[in-house]
Design a protein around this motif. Structure first.
Motif, PDB file in Angstrom:
ATOM      1  N   UNK A  39     -47.942 -28.193 -38.818  1.00  0.00           N
ATOM      2  CA  UNK A  39     -47.632 -27.403 -40.003  1.00  0.00           C
ATOM      3  C   UNK A  39     -48.177 -26.009 -39.746  1.00  0.00           C
ATOM      4  N   UNK A  40     -47.330 -25.010 -39.785  1.00  0.00           N
ATOM      5  CA  UNK A  40     -47.758 -23.646 -39.485  1.00  0.00           C
ATOM      6  C   UNK A  40     -48.429 -23.053 -40.719  1.00  0.00           C
ATOM      7  N   UNK A  41     -49.703 -22.646 -40.594  1.00  0.00           N
ATOM      8  CA  UNK A  41     -50.441 -22.165 -41.768  1.00  0.00           C
ATOM      9  C   UNK A  41     -49.838 -20.878 -42.330  1.00  0.00           C
ATOM     10  N   UNK A  42     -50.020 -20.687 -43.645  1.00  0.00           N
ATOM     11  CA  UNK A  42     -49.572 -19.462 -44.303  1.00  0.00           C
ATOM     12  C   UNK A  42     -50.602 -18.346 -44.201  1.00  0.00           C
ATOM     13  N   UNK A  43     -51.796 -18.663 -43.698  1.00  0.00           N
ATOM     14  CA  UNK A  43     -52.883 -17.690 -43.603  1.00  0.00           C
ATOM     15  C   UNK A  43     -53.678 -18.005 -42.337  1.00  0.00           C
ATOM     16  N   UNK A  45     -55.799 -19.767 -40.116  1.00  0.00           N
ATOM     17  CA  UNK A  45     -56.399 -21.102 -40.172  1.00  0.00           C
ATOM     18  C   UNK A  45     -56.166 -21.797 -38.844  1.00  0.00           C
ATOM     19  N   UNK A  46     -57.069 -22.691 -38.453  1.00  0.00           N
ATOM     20  CA  UNK A  46     -56.877 -23.421 -37.191  1.00  0.00           C
ATOM     21  C   UNK A  46     -55.713 -24.391 -37.299  1.00  0.00           C
ATOM     22  N   UNK A  47     -55.127 -24.704 -36.151  1.00  0.00           N
ATOM     23  CA  UNK A  47     -54.096 -25.742 -36.128  1.00  0.00           C
ATOM     24  C   UNK A  47     -54.282 -26.608 -34.887  1.00  0.00           C
ATOM     25  N   UNK A  48     -53.896 -27.833 -35.022  1.00  0.00           N
ATOM     26  CA  UNK A  48     -54.158 -28.841 -34.008  1.00  0.00           C
ATOM     27  C   UNK A  48     -53.577 -28.478 -32.651  1.00  0.00           C
ATOM     28  N   UNK A  49     -52.399 -27.872 -32.637  1.00  0.00           N
ATOM     29  CA  UNK A  49     -51.718 -27.585 -31.375  1.00  0.00           C
ATOM     30  C   UNK A  49     -52.269 -26.399 -30.616  1.00  0.00           C
ATOM     31  N   UNK A  50     -53.309 -25.753 -31.143  1.00  0.00           N
ATOM     32  CA  UNK A  50     -53.876 -24.595 -30.471  1.00  0.00           C
ATOM     33  C   UNK A  50     -55.404 -24.705 -30.466  1.00  0.00           C
ATOM     34  N   UNK A  51     -55.945 -25.730 -29.801  1.00  0.00           N
ATOM     35  CA  UNK A  51     -57.402 -25.928 -29.838  1.00  0.00           C
ATOM     36  C   UNK A  51     -58.179 -24.792 -29.187  1.00  0.00           C
ATOM     37  N   UNK A 128     -40.573 -13.888 -41.424  1.00  0.00           N
ATOM     38  CA  UNK A 128     -39.925 -13.117 -42.475  1.00  0.00           C
ATOM     39  C   UNK A 128     -38.698 -12.354 -42.005  1.00  0.00           C
ATOM     40  N   UNK A 129     -38.398 -12.417 -40.703  1.00  0.00           N
ATOM     41  CA  UNK A 129     -37.222 -11.715 -40.184  1.00  0.00           C
ATOM     42  C   UNK A 129     -35.937 -12.434 -40.612  1.00  0.00           C
ATOM     43  N   UNK A 130     -34.874 -11.682 -40.885  1.00  0.00           N
ATOM     44  CA  UNK A 130     -33.604 -12.318 -41.239  1.00  0.00           C
ATOM     45  C   UNK A 130     -33.121 -13.259 -40.133  1.00  0.00           C
ATOM     46  N   UNK A 131     -32.712 -14.451 -40.521  1.00  0.00           N
ATOM     47  CA  UNK A 131     -32.145 -15.391 -39.555  1.00  0.00           C
ATOM     48  C   UNK A 131     -33.151 -16.253 -38.820  1.00  0.00           C
ATOM     49  N   UNK A 132     -34.464 -16.075 -39.087  1.00  0.00           N
ATOM     50  CA  UNK A 132     -35.482 -16.893 -38.423  1.00  0.00           C
ATOM     51  C   UNK A 132     -35.949 -17.981 -39.382  1.00  0.00           C
ATOM     52  N   UNK A 133     -35.908 -19.227 -38.926  1.00  0.00           N
ATOM     53  CA  UNK A 133     -36.383 -20.354 -39.724  1.00  0.00           C
ATOM     54  C   UNK A 133     -37.294 -21.226 -38.868  1.00  0.00           C
ATOM     55  N   UNK A 134     -38.005 -22.128 -39.513  1.00  0.00           N
ATOM     56  CA  UNK A 134     -38.917 -23.019 -38.782  1.00  0.00           C
ATOM     57  C   UNK A 134     -38.585 -24.471 -39.083  1.00  0.00           C
ATOM     58  N   UNK A 135     -38.828 -25.308 -38.097  1.00  0.00           N
ATOM     59  CA  UNK A 135     -38.729 -26.754 -38.242  1.00  0.00           C
ATOM     60  C   UNK A 135     -40.103 -27.288 -37.865  1.00  0.00           C
ATOM     61  N   UNK A 136     -40.923 -27.607 -38.873  1.00  0.00           N
ATOM     62  CA  UNK A 136     -42.323 -27.936 -38.650  1.00  0.00           C
ATOM     63  C   UNK A 136     -42.553 -29.442 -38.647  1.00  0.00           C
ATOM     64  N   UNK A 137     -43.735 -29.814 -38.142  1.00  0.00           N
ATOM     65  CA  UNK A 137     -44.091 -31.228 -38.000  1.00  0.00           C
ATOM     66  C   UNK A 137     -42.993 -31.979 -37.245  1.00  0.00           C
TER      67      UNK A 137
END
Length: 483
Positions: A39-43, A45-51, A128-137
């Motif tokens: 899950x890509x943080x909104x602020x 914050x640490x994330x599991x995939x980037x130890x 936030x760029x036009x046309x960019x989306x995410x598929x998380x988890x």
């Protein structure tokens, strides 16, 4: 894209810095889906995939300028979020293998903050760029297509297993754990060569509360490096002032001299280096985190550009090459390489035959430069494994050693050193006639004998009493001999 052109779609595997920058570059020409297992943080914050984000990260001026070209205004956005723009060597107290670098007027700069903040600011801009989306988890399990062309990816999402996501281009930016070689082999693409140089480096990082008033006065980065010319484990210690009034302290050691997660040994390790200043600065500081320890920091390079890659695919960032984190090269190499890819896109377009192969080759100059710089040093440490230096490296190292000696006394060579180490110019910069002229006249006569901290910096850090001799220093004044 024009109204008459068919819509194109690109998939970027991985939402780290390299993946985000790839998405920003591609968004000029296609819709983009970033797929990430976290899950890509909104602020910040640490994330599991980037130890590895827990350790000191360096955004050199060469990388910051490249990202600024991709995302105009990003440097201002970083500083508005709490990052600190540091002048080099004005705001740097560093002991290289050859000695202390004097502090003088700005030659280059870096951005000092946590990796979480660096990524969060870029992530907010790119998503936030036009046309960019995410598929998380969501995890990519395979490439779709043939040995001739990649047409998409197979993904396990929270809602659906083995979902097909079609794409005109797939970019692998999934990092050190990339499975791209295995995925390509499943399509019938084999023989992708890999090289590795491993010094056995281990990193240990802890965040401390900075002394009162230190951030307000612009307390410098403090760093003690190892000397690979001495056949002993290479040990380093670094303090980087980061956001929220904190000091991020990272220790490192190669095979036979690694730091541990023992809190009782953190400061003694730093005190036991070639100069004890980092350890002395940490005495009495309040720790704000536990100690994060990371192993598996080998330099590894995958030669995708030498393989017969299918159309519609290329890899970038740590998927292509990982470097000893000590040199701070990874983000800069990715950003500069993606600038080359952007130039290719703007001249040829995404529909150009063999674009993926050409994009892969466009990354090579930046990757090769960083690879040579990192591995030529790491292979010198006791117990290091991997490919040996090429013929002639010894002569080049002798020249660089002399240049680095001169960087401790001559401002022109201090500038030349920073020009290359910040990846603002390739190492060939060091062979320019004006630089060679200074190298031939280099010596360590008049070099600093102690850390060039000002009296005010020593006072705010509590070093007024009993840490040995101090070299008088004017951080923006002249250094050394005739220029």
């Amino acid at each position: 894209m024009t109204q008459s052109s068919p819509p194109r779609h690109a998939v970027v595997i991985g939402g780290s810095m390299a993946g985000l920058l790839a998405a920003a570059v591609l968004a000029e020409h296609a819709t983009v889906t970033i797929i990430d297992a976290d899950t890509l943080p909104d602020s910040p914050a640490p994330r599991r995939g980037l130890p590895q984000a827990r350790h000191v990260h360096v955004m050199w001026s060469g990388g910051a300028r490249a990202i600024e070209k991709i995302l105009p205004g990003i440097t201002e956005a970083w500083t508005a979020a709490g990052a600190i723009r540091r002048s080099l060597p004005t705001d740097l107290v560093t002991m290289t293998a050859q000695g202390w670098i004097p502090r003088c007027g700005e030659k280059q700069f870096n951005i000092s903050c946590s990796r979480d903040l660096l990524d969060a600011v870029v992530r907010a801009r790119v998503t936030g760029l036009p046309g960019v989306s995410t598929l998380q988890e969501s995890r990519v399990r395979a490439l779709e297509g043939t040995a001739a062309r990649v047409t998409g990816v197979r993904v396990d999402t929270p809602q659906e297993r083995d979902r097909l996501v079609t794409a005109d281009l797939v970019v692998d930016a999934s990092g050190r754990g990339s499975r791209a070689r295995a995925w390509l082999q499943q399509l019938g693409v084999g023989g992708i060569r890999q090289a590795q140089v491993d010094s056995g480096l281990v990193y240990a990082t802890r965040i401390f509360e900075a002394p009162s008033g230190a951030h307000e006065m612009g307390f410098p980065i403090v760093n003690v490096q190892s000397d690979p010319r001495v056949y002993a484990p290479g040990q380093t210690a670094t303090i980087v002032p980061i956001e929220n009034g904190q000091w991020q302290a990272t220790l490192s050691g190669t095979r036979g001299g690694q730091p541990t997660g023992d809190p009782e040994q953190f400061i003694p390790f730093a005190k036991g280096l070639r100069d004890p200043v980092v350890g002395e600065l940490l005495v009495g500081r309040k720790p704000l985190t536990d100690i994060a320890v990371t192993q598996g920091t080998a330099n590894r390079r995958v030669y995708f550009e030498k393989a017969d890659l299918p159309d519609g695919f290329f890899a970038v960032g740590d998927s292509v090459a990982t470097f000893n984190p000590l040199y701070g090269q990874g983000m800069t190499v990715a950003a500069q390489g993606l600038l080359a890819v952007r130039a290719l896109l703007r001249t040829q377009g995404l529909a150009h035959p063999s674009f993926g192969r050409e994009a892969q080759r466009a990354l090579v100059p930046q990757v090769s430069t960083a690879w040579e710089l990192a591995t030529s040093q790491d292979i010198l440490y006791p117990g290091a494994t991997g490919m040996k230096p090429r013929a002639g490296v010894g002569l080049l190292n002798a020249y660089v050693n002399r240049l680095m000696t001169g960087a401790t006394t001559r401002e022109a060579l201090t500038a030349a050193f920073l020009q290359v180490i910040t990846m603002s110019s390739p190492p060939s910069y060091w062979l320019r006639p004006p630089v060679v002229w200074h190298v031939l006249r280099a010596s360590d006569r008049g070099a600093l004998k102690a850390p060039p901290l000002t009296a005010a910096e020593r006072s705010v850090a509590g070093l007024d009493h009993g840490s040995g001799p101090v070299d008088p220093v004017d951080p923006v004044g002249p250094v050394g001999q005739a220029r």
